[in-house]
Design an enzyme around this catalytic site. Structure first.
Site, PDB file in Angstrom:
ATOM      1  CB  CYS A 152      41.772  25.600  93.671  1.00 28.35           C
ATOM      2  SG  CYS A 152      41.100  25.281  95.303  1.00 28.35           S
ATOM      3  CG  ASP A 209      49.259  25.512  98.710  1.00 26.59           C
ATOM      4  OD1 ASP A 209      48.548  25.436  99.730  1.00 26.59           O
ATOM      5  OD2 ASP A 209      48.830  25.283  97.556  1.00 26.59           O
ATOM      6  CG  HIS A 241      45.894  26.991  97.705  1.00 24.26           C
ATOM      7  ND1 HIS A 241      46.243  25.834  97.033  1.00 24.26           N
ATOM      8  CD2 HIS A 241      44.556  27.132  97.549  1.00 24.26           C
ATOM      9  CE1 HIS A 241      45.152  25.304  96.497  1.00 24.26           C
ATOM     10  NE2 HIS A 241      44.118  26.067  96.793  1.00 24.26           N
TER      11      HIS A 241
END
Length: 274
Positions: A152, A209, A241
């Site tokens: 991330c 995502d 994601h």
């Protein structure tokens, strides 16, 4: 009552902004490894970090710096260190927000992003990571076999670090943002440093995502091709994601397990051997 107590204790190990937490996130055994909190000297400060390594090492170990998610070094990142230690690595996860604040003080993602993450300069992070690499070399690691992975927020940093440190041997970026607005603290997205990568980078992304559009992934692919960079991007069609975050609803087991194996193979190919 027993179930509630166990669940609450589990919740307490994770950043509040990451809620809701799965009832049974992966917990890797620490048998055969050592794992503990430590501090790393960096630019006149003592940076908190979490480190894990095999109990019995025959000489210096290959190093993997683990760069935190947006949520900081909470239980999931510590468990990633355990998993890497069980694969024979010295894994170090530094608390890269420590000068600006603590991710556990924020209850939701938006306030975490604006109240803390946006205040952390890329230049500070990259310099701190250099100090982590040096520290690891003095504490059982082999800096000639230096690698990095991040998730991330840390996925974006992983791309940047692969262009920053010429001693880096391999990098694996999990669903890190590739393009975006430039700010004083974040002046370059990864697409801007594609020509500067000094280490092979594997990018792992999810087609579902919504925070990282496929257009930006394709833009990065084109930039990497134009730069003739040693890089590969894998997109998992059914993943969104944070698909490796086994403690969150976003977890996609098949993609996460395949990504983990690809990461280990990438490290073995480019960085683990002397």
């Amino acid at each position: 009552m027993t179930d509630n107590t166990t669940h609450n204790n589990t919740e307490a190990k994770y950043a509040p902004a990451a809620s809701p937490i799965a009832t049974a996130p992966i917990q890797t055994s620490t048998q055969g490894i050592t794992a503990h909190e430590t501090t790393v000297p960096s630019r006149g400060d003592s940076m908190p970090a979490y480190v894990a390594a095999p109990e019995h090492a025959d000489g210096p170990l290959p190093i993997v710096i683990v760069v935190q998610e947006v949520f900081g070094v909470h239980e999931h990142i510590r468990d990633i260190c355990h998993r890497l230690a069980r694969e024979g690595y010295l894994a170090v996860a530094p608390e890269l927000y420590f000068r600006q604040g603590d991710a556990s003080d924020f209850d939701d993602i938006q306030s975490l992003l604006t109240g803390l993450v946006a205040k952390v300069p890329d230049s500070q992070v990259l310099a701190d990571l250099d100090h982590v690499a040096s520290w690891a070399g003095r504490n059982g690691g082999d800096t000639t076999r230096l690698m990095i992975t991040g998730f991330c927020w840390g996925g974006r940093i992983t791309w940047l670090y692969a262009a920053h440190n010429p001693q880096l041997k391999a990098a694996v970026a999990w669903y890190g943002r590739l393009t975006g607005d430039k700010t004083l603290n974040s002046p370059q997205p990864p697409v801007d440093v594609a020509t500067q990568l000094s280490a092979p980078v594997l990018g792992l992304y999810g087609a579902q995502d919504t925070s990282i559009p496929q257009e930006s992934v394709e833009t990065m692919r084109q930039a990497l091709r134009a730069a003739n960079a040693r890089a590969e991007i894998v997109v998992y069609p059914d993943a969104g994601h944070a698909f490796n975050a086994d403690y969150r609803p976003s977890y996609h087991q098949a993609s996460a397990e395949d990504g983990w194996q690809r990461m280990l193979e990438w490290f073995a190919r480019y960085g683990k051997s002397r």
